[in-house]
Design a protein around this motif. Structure first.
Motif, PDB file in Angstrom:
ATOM      1  N   GLU A  59       7.357  -0.116   2.276  1.00 16.76           N
ATOM      2  CA  GLU A  59       8.660   0.149   1.678  1.00 16.76           C
ATOM      3  C   GLU A  59       8.598  -0.021   0.162  1.00 16.76           C
ATOM      4  OE1 GLU A  59      12.965   0.851   1.836  1.00 16.76           O
ATOM      5  OE2 GLU A  59      11.160   1.459   2.891  1.00 16.76           O
ATOM      6  N   ARG A  60       7.931  -1.055  -0.285  1.00 17.83           N
ATOM      7  CA  ARG A  60       7.779  -1.269  -1.726  1.00 17.83           C
ATOM      8  C   ARG A  60       6.988  -0.123  -2.351  1.00 17.83           C
ATOM      9  NH1 ARG A  60       5.652  -7.012  -3.311  1.00 17.83           N
ATOM     10  NH2 ARG A  60       7.714  -7.482  -2.455  1.00 17.83           N
ATOM     11  N   SER A  61       5.905   0.270  -1.706  1.00 17.72           N
ATOM     12  CA  SER A  61       5.079   1.367  -2.213  1.00 17.72           C
ATOM     13  C   SER A  61       5.876   2.656  -2.299  1.00 17.72           C
ATOM     14  CB  SER A  61       3.861   1.558  -1.308  1.00 17.72           C
ATOM     15  OG  SER A  61       3.133   2.709  -1.670  1.00 17.72           O
ATOM     16  N   ARG A  62       6.691   2.903  -1.297  1.00 24.73           N
ATOM     17  CA  ARG A  62       7.483   4.130  -1.256  1.00 24.73           C
ATOM     18  C   ARG A  62       8.459   4.193  -2.428  1.00 24.73           C
ATOM     19  NH1 ARG A  62      12.168   5.967   1.230  1.00 24.73           N
ATOM     20  NH2 ARG A  62      12.700   3.868   1.939  1.00 24.73           N
ATOM     21  N   TRP A  63       9.103   3.073  -2.731  1.00 24.92           N
ATOM     22  CA  TRP A  63      10.051   3.045  -3.839  1.00 24.92           C
ATOM     23  C   TRP A  63       9.343   3.119  -5.189  1.00 24.92           C
ATOM     24  CZ3 TRP A  63      15.031   3.989  -4.210  1.00 24.92           C
ATOM     25  CH2 TRP A  63      15.808   3.931  -3.047  1.00 24.92           C
ATOM     26  N   GLU A  64       8.201   2.447  -5.304  1.00 25.84           N
ATOM     27  CA  GLU A  64       7.439   2.526  -6.557  1.00 25.84           C
ATOM     28  C   GLU A  64       6.978   3.963  -6.798  1.00 25.84           C
ATOM     29  OE1 GLU A  64       6.981   0.240  -8.764  1.00 25.84           O
ATOM     30  OE2 GLU A  64       7.408  -1.655  -7.757  1.00 25.84           O
ATOM     31  N   ALA A  65       6.533   4.622  -5.732  1.00 26.58           N
ATOM     32  CA  ALA A  65       6.097   6.018  -5.851  1.00 26.58           C
ATOM     33  C   ALA A  65       7.272   6.921  -6.202  1.00 26.58           C
ATOM     34  CB  ALA A  65       5.444   6.469  -4.547  1.00 26.58           C
ATOM     35  N   ARG A 148       0.206   6.371 -10.820  1.00 29.98           N
ATOM     36  CA  ARG A 148       1.014   5.228 -10.396  1.00 29.98           C
ATOM     37  C   ARG A 148       1.158   5.202  -8.872  1.00 29.98           C
ATOM     38  NH1 ARG A 148       1.927   0.276 -10.265  1.00 29.98           N
ATOM     39  NH2 ARG A 148       4.047  -0.326  -9.677  1.00 29.98           N
ATOM     40  N   VAL A 149       1.329   6.361  -8.258  1.00 29.95           N
ATOM     41  CA  VAL A 149       1.413   6.421  -6.795  1.00 29.95           C
ATOM     42  C   VAL A 149       0.150   5.845  -6.173  1.00 29.95           C
ATOM     43  CG1 VAL A 149       1.517   7.972  -4.797  1.00 29.95           C
ATOM     44  CG2 VAL A 149       3.014   8.371  -6.765  1.00 29.95           C
ATOM     45  N   PHE A 150      -0.996   6.222  -6.717  1.00 25.78           N
ATOM     46  CA  PHE A 150      -2.255   5.697  -6.189  1.00 25.78           C
ATOM     47  C   PHE A 150      -2.325   4.184  -6.351  1.00 25.78           C
ATOM     48  CE2 PHE A 150      -6.638   4.294  -6.854  1.00 25.78           C
ATOM     49  CZ  PHE A 150      -7.237   4.741  -5.679  1.00 25.78           C
ATOM     50  N   ASP A 151      -1.948   3.687  -7.507  1.00 28.67           N
ATOM     51  CA  ASP A 151      -2.063   2.246  -7.786  1.00 28.67           C
ATOM     52  C   ASP A 151      -1.197   1.406  -6.855  1.00 28.67           C
ATOM     53  OD1 ASP A 151      -3.866   2.663  -9.853  1.00 28.67           O
ATOM     54  OD2 ASP A 151      -2.311   2.737 -11.399  1.00 28.67           O
ATOM     55  N   CYS A 152      -0.080   1.951  -6.375  1.00 33.12           N
ATOM     56  CA  CYS A 152       0.826   1.142  -5.558  1.00 33.12           C
ATOM     57  C   CYS A 152       0.661   1.383  -4.057  1.00 33.12           C
ATOM     58  CB  CYS A 152       2.272   1.395  -5.971  1.00 33.12           C
ATOM     59  SG  CYS A 152       2.927   3.020  -5.548  1.00 33.12           S
ATOM     60  N   LEU A 153      -0.346   2.138  -3.637  1.00 33.39           N
ATOM     61  CA  LEU A 153      -0.566   2.347  -2.205  1.00 33.39           C
ATOM     62  C   LEU A 153      -0.843   1.012  -1.503  1.00 33.39           C
ATOM     63  CD1 LEU A 153      -2.821   5.535  -2.286  1.00 33.39           C
ATOM     64  CD2 LEU A 153      -0.505   5.388  -1.341  1.00 33.39           C
ATOM     65  N   PRO A 154      -0.261   0.788  -0.315  1.00 33.45           N
ATOM     66  CA  PRO A 154      -0.417  -0.490   0.375  1.00 33.45           C
ATOM     67  C   PRO A 154      -1.715  -0.586   1.179  1.00 33.45           C
ATOM     68  CG  PRO A 154       1.033   0.898   1.643  1.00 33.45           C
ATOM     69  CD  PRO A 154       0.678   1.682   0.394  1.00 33.45           C
ATOM     70  N   ILE A 155      -2.783  -0.090   0.619  1.00 32.93           N
ATOM     71  CA  ILE A 155      -4.114  -0.154   1.222  1.00 32.93           C
ATOM     72  C   ILE A 155      -5.019  -0.872   0.223  1.00 32.93           C
ATOM     73  CG2 ILE A 155      -6.085   1.164   2.090  1.00 32.93           C
ATOM     74  CD1 ILE A 155      -3.651   1.468   3.856  1.00 32.93           C
ATOM     75  N   HIS A 156      -5.812  -1.793   0.695  1.00 30.59           N
ATOM     76  CA  HIS A 156      -6.651  -2.578  -0.212  1.00 30.59           C
ATOM     77  C   HIS A 156      -7.528  -1.663  -1.073  1.00 30.59           C
ATOM     78  CE1 HIS A 156      -9.664  -5.464  -1.638  1.00 30.59           C
ATOM     79  NE2 HIS A 156      -8.737  -6.381  -1.408  1.00 30.59           N
TER      80      HIS A 156
END
Length: 203
Positions: A59-65, A148-156
């Motif tokens: 959810e956080r990643s989605r909003w950041e993206a 920015r989308v890449f940086d906030c992806l919820p994958i290590h």
């Protein structure tokens, strides 16, 4: 058929533009975050997406993206409107207002006590800085948000090495497509006047 398409009135008001930009930005953000995670998790995706901790991160990643793509879209739209703008600053004010309103709906994140205020200020500065410069190619504009989308992806990070270019290109592809649809849908001169008038009234 072609005659009917040519005679279809184009949207001329700020509210229609805002709805379009918000919907397209949300689509790109969700496609690139949720879609990437589904592919990356493979056969484990169903169990992963049920984990409460991952749901919070997603959810956080989605909003950041969404914030990243929405900001880029505002810059690209400004460049479409700029040739028709008697008051570029007023148009930019309206675009920043709509950006802020879209992000006001974001849930509260503990690591963002001021919400997306920093992103709103950054967009205002970005628009003002670019006012006197030549318009950038849309792909270059959307590459900023793509990173920015890449940086906030919820994958290590260790599990997504060398995939930045893929994500950036995906964001650019879908966002540039949305911009092309906007060119067909909107009356840019009329929109420039509507945004400027609304910003002046609000001021």
């Amino acid at each position: 058929m072609m005659r009917l398409l040519r005679e279809t009135p184009r949207d001329r008001d700020r509210a229609a533009l805002d709805r379009f930009v918000e919907a397209q930005s949300a689509y790109v953000a969700q496609r690139m975050t949720i879609g990437y995670c589904e592919i990356k998790a493979g056969p484990l995706r169903h169990s992963l997406f049920r984990e409460a901790g991952f749901q919070v991160l997603l959810e956080r990643s989605r909003w950041e993206a969404f914030a990243a793509v929405r900001a880029d879209m505002a810059v690209a739209i400004r460049d479409r409107l700029r040739p028709h703008a008697g008051d570029p600053a007023a148009i930019e004010t309206a675009l920043v207002e709509d950006f802020a309103a879209a992000l006001a709906a974001a849930p509260h994140f503990t690591d963002r006590p001021d919400g997306f205020a920093a992103e709103v200020a950054a967009l205002a500065a970005r628009l003002a800085l670019g006012r006197a410069a030549d318009p950038q190619p849309p792909a270059r504009i959307f590459a900023q948000g793509g990173g920015r989308v890449f940086d906030c992806l919820p994958i290590h990070p260790s599990l997504r090495d060398h995939e930045r270019e893929m994500i950036v290109n995906g964001v650019c592809f879908h966002a540039v497509g949305a911009l092309a649809r906007a060119d067909l849908r909107f009356d840019w001169p009329a929109l420039a006047a509507d945004l400027a008038a609304g910003a002046r009234v609000a001021a």
